[in-house]
Design a protein around this motif. Sequence first.
Motif, PDB file in Angstrom:
ATOM      1  N   TYR A  85       0.851  -1.184   0.000  1.00 30.72           N
ATOM      2  CA  TYR A  85       0.000   0.000   0.000  1.00 30.72           C
ATOM      3  C   TYR A  85       0.887   1.235   0.000  1.00 30.72           C
ATOM      4  CZ  TYR A  85      -3.399  -3.477   1.374  1.00 30.72           C
ATOM      5  OH  TYR A  85      -4.195  -4.594   1.404  1.00 30.72           O
ATOM      6  N   TYR A 144       1.122   5.636  -0.375  1.00 27.85           N
ATOM      7  CA  TYR A 144       0.369   6.847  -0.077  1.00 27.85           C
ATOM      8  C   TYR A 144       1.201   8.085  -0.389  1.00 27.85           C
ATOM      9  CZ  TYR A 144      -1.598   3.257   3.017  1.00 27.85           C
ATOM     10  OH  TYR A 144      -2.123   2.080   3.522  1.00 27.85           O
ATOM     11  N   TYR A 172       1.079  12.052   1.108  1.00 26.94           N
ATOM     12  CA  TYR A 172       0.531  13.051   2.016  1.00 26.94           C
ATOM     13  C   TYR A 172       1.264  14.356   1.753  1.00 26.94           C
ATOM     14  CZ  TYR A 172      -1.568   9.347   4.931  1.00 26.94           C
ATOM     15  OH  TYR A 172      -2.316   8.292   5.400  1.00 26.94           O
ATOM     16  N   LYS A 202      -1.459  20.900   9.199  1.00 30.21           N
ATOM     17  CA  LYS A 202      -1.354  19.481   9.522  1.00 30.21           C
ATOM     18  C   LYS A 202      -0.991  18.666   8.279  1.00 30.21           C
ATOM     19  CE  LYS A 202      -6.291  18.691   8.885  1.00 30.21           C
ATOM     20  NZ  LYS A 202      -7.537  18.209   9.521  1.00 30.21           N
ATOM     21  N   VAL A 203      -0.571  17.445   8.524  1.00 26.37           N
ATOM     22  CA  VAL A 203      -0.291  16.508   7.442  1.00 26.37           C
ATOM     23  C   VAL A 203      -1.634  16.055   6.857  1.00 26.37           C
ATOM     24  CG1 VAL A 203       0.730  14.283   6.880  1.00 26.37           C
ATOM     25  CG2 VAL A 203       1.833  15.743   8.582  1.00 26.37           C
ATOM     26  N   PHE A 245      -3.829  13.841   3.911  1.00 25.17           N
ATOM     27  CA  PHE A 245      -3.871  12.723   2.983  1.00 25.17           C
ATOM     28  C   PHE A 245      -4.176  13.215   1.573  1.00 25.17           C
ATOM     29  CE2 PHE A 245      -4.774   8.558   1.406  1.00 25.17           C
ATOM     30  CZ  PHE A 245      -5.930   8.654   0.644  1.00 25.17           C
ATOM     31  N   PRO A 269      -3.575  -3.692   5.440  1.00 24.62           N
ATOM     32  CA  PRO A 269      -4.729  -2.860   5.122  1.00 24.62           C
ATOM     33  C   PRO A 269      -5.488  -2.342   6.343  1.00 24.62           C
ATOM     34  CG  PRO A 269      -5.294  -5.171   4.863  1.00 24.62           C
ATOM     35  CD  PRO A 269      -3.832  -5.117   5.209  1.00 24.62           C
ATOM     36  N   ILE A 324      -3.028   0.308   9.808  1.00 23.11           N
ATOM     37  CA  ILE A 324      -1.731   0.450   9.156  1.00 23.11           C
ATOM     38  C   ILE A 324      -0.724   1.185  10.026  1.00 23.11           C
ATOM     39  CG2 ILE A 324      -2.589   0.345   6.820  1.00 23.11           C
ATOM     40  CD1 ILE A 324      -2.427   3.446   6.796  1.00 23.11           C
ATOM     41  N   TYR A 367      -8.580   2.727  14.830  1.00 23.44           N
ATOM     42  CA  TYR A 367      -7.159   2.474  15.076  1.00 23.44           C
ATOM     43  C   TYR A 367      -6.482   3.824  15.168  1.00 23.44           C
ATOM     44  CZ  TYR A 367      -2.981  -0.458  14.908  1.00 23.44           C
ATOM     45  OH  TYR A 367      -1.841  -1.147  15.231  1.00 23.44           O
ATOM     46  N   LEU A 380      -2.839   6.091  16.070  1.00 21.10           N
ATOM     47  CA  LEU A 380      -1.381   6.020  16.017  1.00 21.10           C
ATOM     48  C   LEU A 380      -0.794   7.342  16.478  1.00 21.10           C
ATOM     49  CD1 LEU A 380      -2.756   4.912  13.078  1.00 21.10           C
ATOM     50  CD2 LEU A 380      -0.493   3.910  12.928  1.00 21.10           C
ATOM     51  N   SER A 429      -7.261   6.061  11.964  1.00 17.83           N
ATOM     52  CA  SER A 429      -7.536   5.319  10.743  1.00 17.83           C
ATOM     53  C   SER A 429      -9.025   4.947  10.715  1.00 17.83           C
ATOM     54  CB  SER A 429      -6.680   4.059  10.717  1.00 17.83           C
ATOM     55  OG  SER A 429      -6.967   3.269   9.590  1.00 17.83           O
ATOM     56  N   SER A 461     -12.476   3.046   9.759  1.00 16.40           N
ATOM     57  CA  SER A 461     -12.792   1.625   9.620  1.00 16.40           C
ATOM     58  C   SER A 461     -13.354   1.383   8.236  1.00 16.40           C
ATOM     59  CB  SER A 461     -13.808   1.216  10.682  1.00 16.40           C
ATOM     60  OG  SER A 461     -14.150  -0.149  10.555  1.00 16.40           O
ATOM     61  N   SER A 466      -6.966  -0.326   1.742  1.00 17.38           N
ATOM     62  CA  SER A 466      -5.911   0.497   2.325  1.00 17.38           C
ATOM     63  C   SER A 466      -6.526   1.614   3.148  1.00 17.38           C
ATOM     64  CB  SER A 466      -5.024   1.065   1.229  1.00 17.38           C
ATOM     65  OG  SER A 466      -5.779   1.811   0.308  1.00 17.38           O
ATOM     66  N   GLU A 467      -5.886   1.905   4.235  1.00 13.00           N
ATOM     67  CA  GLU A 467      -6.445   2.850   5.195  1.00 13.00           C
ATOM     68  C   GLU A 467      -5.675   4.148   5.181  1.00 13.00           C
ATOM     69  OE1 GLU A 467      -9.164  -0.055   6.929  1.00 13.00           O
ATOM     70  OE2 GLU A 467      -9.016   2.117   7.037  1.00 13.00           O
ATOM     71  N   LYS A 468      -6.343   5.229   4.915  1.00 16.13           N
ATOM     72  CA  LYS A 468      -5.680   6.511   5.023  1.00 16.13           C
ATOM     73  C   LYS A 468      -5.595   6.904   6.485  1.00 16.13           C
ATOM     74  CE  LYS A 468      -9.636   9.630   4.868  1.00 16.13           C
ATOM     75  NZ  LYS A 468     -10.347  10.668   4.094  1.00 16.13           N
ATOM     76  N   LEU A 469      -4.655   7.772   6.792  1.00 13.04           N
ATOM     77  CA  LEU A 469      -4.512   8.316   8.133  1.00 13.04           C
ATOM     78  C   LEU A 469      -5.028   9.741   8.149  1.00 13.04           C
ATOM     79  CD1 LEU A 469      -0.919   7.101   9.063  1.00 13.04           C
ATOM     80  CD2 LEU A 469      -3.087   6.161   9.856  1.00 13.04           C
ATOM     81  N   PHE A 497      -4.657  13.038  10.343  1.00 11.02           N
ATOM     82  CA  PHE A 497      -3.718  13.560  11.326  1.00 11.02           C
ATOM     83  C   PHE A 497      -4.289  14.757  12.074  1.00 11.02           C
ATOM     84  CE2 PHE A 497       0.397  11.512  10.734  1.00 11.02           C
ATOM     85  CZ  PHE A 497       0.249  10.872   9.520  1.00 11.02           C
ATOM     86  N   GLY A 498      -3.850  14.899  13.309  1.00 16.51           N
ATOM     87  CA  GLY A 498      -4.042  16.140  14.025  1.00 16.51           C
ATOM     88  C   GLY A 498      -2.970  17.139  13.610  1.00 16.51           C
TER      89      GLY A 498
END
Lengths: 114, 114
Positions: free
Chosen positions: A31, A33, A35, A42-43, A45, A98, A101, B32, B34, B93, B95, B99-102, B104-105
């Motif tokens: 996978y 990406y 960003y 902020k970061v 996607f 998936p 991640i 999820y 991180l 992330s 649900s 593929s899972e995008k993140l 961010f704060g």
Amino acid sequence: EPEVTQTPSHQVTQMGQEVILRCVPISNHLYFYWYRQILGQKVEFLVSFYNNEISEKSEIFDDQFSVERPDGSNFTLKIRSTKLEDSAMYFCASSGEPQGIEAFFGQGTRLTVV
Amino acid sequence: DQQVKQNSPSLSVQEGRISILNCDYTNSMFDYFLWYKKYPAEGPTFLISISSIKDKNEDGRFTVFLNKSAKHLSLHIVPSQPGDSAVYFCAASPSQGGSEKLVFGKGTKLTVNP
């Protein structure tokens, strides 16, 4: 330790020009990406890529943007006609899972559009 | 549209003390979470994660706590070290399949003073 590598580290381009940002993800990851992080923000996607096609893209990722995995190792982000507001740090990331991640990020490419 | 919020842009602590970084989220679909650490001119580095089925995950000096009912998570670093000085990003992330995008704060800049 395997890592995601990005080139170049810094790219300066004139408004309206095309740029290609390059990434070599971790070799056994599936996978990929992109960003970006505009200075002070902020970061965000941009796009995810799996099985040679885009899985998901954000509203930022408009027709000016495209991604490609041309040779099984590189993963590129192309901006067709850059705008001043495209100036940002662009991070490539890759992951092997998936769900839940743990994406590994490259060091980033700083794009400056003048 | 801030789905992941880090309300403290900065935090300063003394070496040896505990650092507590907070994060709130609004999207109930996140399952999820991180934490990433970022040094200047580098990409985000994965630190620790937690699944929504847990309320605590510990890895050495780093512990993440999740309060699902409050939609709140926190990262505890104890004891804090000067090398921990960095920007810490909370990420979530959604649900979804594939593929899972993140998300961010905005990050919290931690400074650990010797």
